[in-house]
Write an enzyme that holds these catalytic residues in place. Structure first.
Site, PDB file in Angstrom:
ATOM      1  N   GLY A   1       0.809  -1.222   0.000  1.00 59.89           N
ATOM      2  CA  GLY A   1       0.000   0.000   0.000  1.00 59.89           C
ATOM      3  C   GLY A   1       0.837   1.264   0.000  1.00 59.89           C
ATOM      4  O   GLY A   1       0.313   2.369  -0.176  1.00 59.89           O
ATOM      5  N   ARG A   2       2.121   1.120   0.259  1.00 58.89           N
ATOM      6  CA  ARG A   2       2.975   2.321   0.250  1.00 58.89           C
ATOM      7  C   ARG A   2       4.371   1.985  -0.253  1.00 58.89           C
ATOM      8  O   ARG A   2       5.347   2.641   0.106  1.00 58.89           O
ATOM      9  CB  ARG A   2       3.044   2.955   1.635  1.00 58.89           C
ATOM     10  CG  ARG A   2       3.508   2.035   2.728  1.00 58.89           C
ATOM     11  CD  ARG A   2       3.838   2.858   3.937  1.00 58.89           C
ATOM     12  NE  ARG A   2       3.854   2.058   5.143  1.00 58.89           N
ATOM     13  CZ  ARG A   2       4.244   2.500   6.307  1.00 58.89           C
ATOM     14  NH1 ARG A   2       4.648   3.736   6.438  1.00 58.89           N
ATOM     15  NH2 ARG A   2       4.225   1.732   7.366  1.00 58.89           N
TER      16      ARG A   2
ATOM     17  N   LYS B   1       9.569   1.779   0.392  1.00 61.95           N
ATOM     18  CA  LYS B   1       8.566   2.054   1.424  1.00 61.95           C
ATOM     19  C   LYS B   1       8.370   3.564   1.419  1.00 61.95           C
ATOM     20  O   LYS B   1       9.361   4.300   1.538  1.00 61.95           O
ATOM     21  CB  LYS B   1       9.088   1.561   2.776  1.00 61.95           C
ATOM     22  CG  LYS B   1       8.070   1.513   3.895  1.00 61.95           C
ATOM     23  CD  LYS B   1       8.647   0.750   5.090  1.00 61.95           C
ATOM     24  CE  LYS B   1       7.662   0.641   6.235  1.00 61.95           C
ATOM     25  NZ  LYS B   1       8.220  -0.106   7.373  1.00 61.95           N
TER      26      LYS B   1
ATOM     27  N   ASP C   1      -2.027   7.199   2.862  1.00 60.16           N
ATOM     28  CA  ASP C   1      -1.387   8.174   1.969  1.00 60.16           C
ATOM     29  C   ASP C   1      -0.215   7.595   1.182  1.00 60.16           C
ATOM     30  O   ASP C   1       0.395   8.295   0.365  1.00 60.16           O
ATOM     31  CB  ASP C   1      -0.943   9.417   2.759  1.00 60.16           C
ATOM     32  CG  ASP C   1       0.059   9.081   3.857  1.00 60.16           C
ATOM     33  OD1 ASP C   1       0.513   7.915   3.932  1.00 60.16           O
ATOM     34  OD2 ASP C   1       0.395   9.983   4.646  1.00 60.16           O
ATOM     35  N   GLY C   2       0.126   6.327   1.432  1.00 64.07           N
ATOM     36  CA  GLY C   2       1.226   5.710   0.679  1.00 64.07           C
ATOM     37  C   GLY C   2       2.598   6.239   1.066  1.00 64.07           C
ATOM     38  O   GLY C   2       3.574   6.002   0.357  1.00 64.07           O
TER      39      GLY C   2
ATOM     40  N   ASP D   1       1.790 -11.075   7.132  1.00 58.02           N
ATOM     41  CA  ASP D   1       2.269 -10.281   5.995  1.00 58.02           C
ATOM     42  C   ASP D   1       3.665  -9.707   6.279  1.00 58.02           C
ATOM     43  O   ASP D   1       4.283  -9.151   5.377  1.00 58.02           O
ATOM     44  CB  ASP D   1       1.283  -9.150   5.650  1.00 58.02           C
ATOM     45  CG  ASP D   1       0.935  -8.292   6.851  1.00 58.02           C
ATOM     46  OD1 ASP D   1       0.466  -8.851   7.862  1.00 58.02           O
ATOM     47  OD2 ASP D   1       1.136  -7.073   6.805  1.00 58.02           O
TER      48      ASP D   1
ATOM     49  N   ASP E   1      10.838  -5.436   7.778  1.00 58.85           N
ATOM     50  CA  ASP E   1       9.735  -4.534   8.113  1.00 58.85           C
ATOM     51  C   ASP E   1       9.747  -4.101   9.577  1.00 58.85           C
ATOM     52  O   ASP E   1       9.043  -4.659  10.415  1.00 58.85           O
ATOM     53  CB  ASP E   1       8.380  -5.149   7.733  1.00 58.85           C
ATOM     54  CG  ASP E   1       7.364  -4.059   7.428  1.00 58.85           C
ATOM     55  OD1 ASP E   1       7.687  -2.867   7.636  1.00 58.85           O
ATOM     56  OD2 ASP E   1       6.246  -4.374   6.984  1.00 58.85           O
TER      57      ASP E   1
HETATM   58  P1  AMP Z   1       2.888  -2.472   7.904  1.00 59.82           P
HETATM   59  O1  AMP Z   1       2.305  -2.138   9.217  1.00 59.82           O
HETATM   60  O2  AMP Z   1       3.920  -1.486   7.422  1.00 59.82           O
HETATM   61  O3  AMP Z   1       3.383  -3.888   7.829  1.00 59.82           O
HETATM   62  O4  AMP Z   1       1.696  -2.349   6.859  1.00 59.82           O
HETATM   63  C1  AMP Z   1       0.525  -3.114   6.904  1.00 59.82           C
HETATM   64  C2  AMP Z   1      -0.305  -2.815   5.698  1.00 59.82           C
HETATM   65  O5  AMP Z   1      -0.773  -1.461   5.715  1.00 59.82           O
HETATM   66  C3  AMP Z   1       0.414  -2.998   4.384  1.00 59.82           C
HETATM   67  O6  AMP Z   1      -0.508  -3.513   3.456  1.00 59.82           O
HETATM   68  C4  AMP Z   1       0.841  -1.579   4.033  1.00 59.82           C
HETATM   69  O7  AMP Z   1       1.030  -1.418   2.663  1.00 59.82           O
HETATM   70  C5  AMP Z   1      -0.343  -0.773   4.555  1.00 59.82           C
HETATM   71  N1  AMP Z   1       0.042   0.599   4.918  1.00 59.82           N
HETATM   72  C6  AMP Z   1       0.722   0.977   6.020  1.00 59.82           C
HETATM   73  N2  AMP Z   1       0.896   2.307   6.052  1.00 59.82           N
HETATM   74  C7  AMP Z   1       0.315   2.803   4.924  1.00 59.82           C
HETATM   75  C8  AMP Z   1       0.154   4.121   4.372  1.00 59.82           C
HETATM   76  N3  AMP Z   1       0.638   5.199   4.985  1.00 59.82           N
HETATM   77  N4  AMP Z   1      -0.516   4.220   3.208  1.00 59.82           N
HETATM   78  C9  AMP Z   1      -0.997   3.145   2.581  1.00 59.82           C
HETATM   79  N5  AMP Z   1      -0.888   1.897   3.050  1.00 59.82           N
HETATM   80  C10 AMP Z   1      -0.244   1.707   4.213  1.00 59.82           C
HETATM   81 MG    MG Z   2       4.424  -4.861   6.543  1.00 62.89          MG
END
Ligand code: AMP
Ligand code: MG
Length: 482
Positions: free
Chosen positions: A94-95, A115, A127-128, A260, A270
């Site tokens: 997602g980002r 990232k 917001d990606g 994930d 991560d």
């Molecule tokens: P993470 O906690 O980084 O492992 O992310 C968990 C999920 O949330 C993943 O699918 C990420 O791509 C999504 N995600 C986390 N932060 C963002 C963000 N700011 N914008 C879009 N997607 C996000």
């Molecule tokens: Mg992750």
């Protein structure tokens, strides 16, 4: 006049994941950022890739990883996952995206994964973006884990991108960044879970063959598919058990062990709300949103076992469940054996007679729970103070630092000293010198605990002074005592 070609773009790119076809990803574009400033570059990785790091300019890194000039396709990978025990089919990159895969000098294939590079079909209202502080924190985690011998992703570079972000867990507005991760793979347990959810055993099998082909040479040797898959799963169980033992010995709490965030290569990656522990506290929980303490420090071994068990659900579409169960039965002994070995080394020993080693590690952990000393402080202190004279003088063992606060603590400390002394007595002559060497080559001098990270973040926010951060990275990279 022609511009100098960017060495980053001339690396040996091998589109192995892309060649699997678009069931596994979406082609995406990077965001355009108002500015790009290189804040961190990892020359060791450039060298590992066969580049002369002096010949790669900051501008070239920014052109590749801040402006995303000259490479496509950029692939947002599709995956689902169990988050805090609940299945979530609304995940995926997602980002970030897979920027490319490269074959390095050692013949292995590595991913460049971004990232904070912009939104994708999986951003779901996010917001990606990645905060600059999040990027700084991930650099520190990966470098510290790497230095401690943990099998981990690294950070190739960090580019500040000039946007103002709003986050609930940071004073906002806060600065933005793109981080480029260098890792074996971004295929996750959740990549397989998604294919099971979609009921696509054909895609599970194709992905599994791919994973074996690229990351499991020992499984590749088997021509029979069932034997190949069995070897893969057994090795994943082992790699994961070893990884968790490495985290536990390094005093590292990942924080968010959702499926994930579990790599199919058994590598660690991560680093969001992670922390290196201060006191040895099995209940210590790194993520403030982990209300049930599911991913607390002491739960990491059992949680990763649960995740491996969960992976059986997609895999049993193509292989025997009983085979996987019997491989998973090796997880706990494998974890324990590795953890024991790593902890013995932290105490200065290679091996001790059966029973004595287990006793020493157990008593050390007990002591750490009950005396007023930090986990890393304990091992650093032991390293700094160790003397071969302790063999003749047990009262001197760690006496400069470890003092008992009450009678119960005094008794415990006394027991620990006796056990440590017994261990020293089992060694003779040169073997005793080896204790000091092992302590110095195992226990880091610098561990980025939260206060240290905040201490380097503060000058960055207040006066854009990056020197304390660079100094910390430097100290982390020279972890040991010479
Ligand atoms: P993470 O906690 O980084 O492992 O992310 C968990 C999920 O949330 C993943 O699918 C990420 O791509 C999504 N995600 C986390 N932060 C963002 C963000 N700011 N914008 C879009 N997607 C996000
Ligand atoms: Mg992750």
């Amino acid at each position: 006049m022609t511009a100098t070609p960017n060495p980053i773009l001339s690396l040996n790119y091998v589109p192995v994941l892309e060649s699997l076809g678009d069931d596994y990803y979406d082609v995406v574009a990077a965001a355009e950022f108002p500015e790009q400033v290189l804040r961190f570059r990892n020359d060791a990785i450039l060298q590992q890739l066969g580049l002369d790091s002096a010949a790669v300019s900051n501008d070239q890194l920014v052109a590749a990883f801040g402006k995303f000039q000259g490479r496509e396709p950029l692939l947002a990978l599709r995956y689902h996952g169990y988050q805090f025990g609940e299945y979530n089919p609304f995940l995926g990159d997602g980002r970030g995206f897979l920027y490319g895969q490269v074959r390095s000098e050692d013949g292995q294939i590595y991913d460049f994964g971004t990232k904070g590079s912009g939104t994708t079909p999986y951003s779901r209202g996010g917001d990606g973006r990645l905060t600059l502080k999040g990027g700084v924190r991930e650099v520190l985690a990966a470098e510290a884990l790497h230095a401690a011998g943990v099998r981990t992703s690294r950070t190739l570079c960090l580019v500040e991108t000039g946007e103002a972000l709003w986050r609930g867990d940071e004073p906002s507005p806060t600065r933005s960044s793109v981080m480029v991760r260098f890792s074996r793979s971004h295929i996750r347990f959740g990549t397989f879970e998604r294919l099971d959810y979609l009921n696509r055993p054909d895609l599970i099998q194709k992905l599994l063959e791919h994973v074996i082909d690229v990351y499991y040479p020992s499984a590749r040797l088997f021509t029979d598919p069932q034997e190949r898959y069995a070897q893969f799963y057994a090795e994943l169980v082992q790699r994961t058990a070893e990884l968790v033992a490495q985290w536990m010995a390094a005093g590292f709490c990942h924080g968010v062990l959702n499926t994930d965030n579990m790599s199919i290569t058994g590598e660690s990656f991560d680093y969001g709300p992670y922390a290196f522990i201060d006191r040895y506290d099995r209940k210590f929980t790194a993520a403030y949103f982990d209300y049930a303490r599911r991913y607390c420090f002491g739960n990491q071994p059992i949680i990763c076992q649960w995740n491996l068990k969960g992976l059986q659900k997609p895999l049993k579409q193509v292989m025997s469940e009983a085979t996987m169960e019997s491989a998973l039965a090796d997880y706990k002994p494998c974890y324990e054996q590795h953890y024991q070995q790593l902890m013995l080394r932290k105490l200065g020993f290679d091996s001790l007679p059966e029973g004595e080693g287990t006793e020493l590690v157990a008593q050390t952990l007990n002591l750490l729970e009950n005396v007023e000393i930090g986990y890393h402080e304990f091992f650093a202190g032991l390293t700094a103070q160790f003397s071969p004279d302790w063999q003749a003088n047990p009262e001197a063992i760690f006496s400069a630092t470890l003092q008992a606060s009450d009678a119960a603590a005094a008794a415990q400390l006394n027991d620990w000293r006796q056990t440590y002394h017994r261990a020293l007595l089992s060694l003779a002559g040169e073997a005793l010198e080896g204790v000091g060497d092992r302590l110095r080559h195992t226990n880091p001098q610098t561990v980025p605990l939260r206060p240290e990270i905040e201490a380097v973040w503060e000058p960055i926010t207040v006066e854009n002074d990056w020197q304390p951060f660079y100094d910390l990275v430097e100290n982390i990279r020279q972890p040991f005592w010479d």
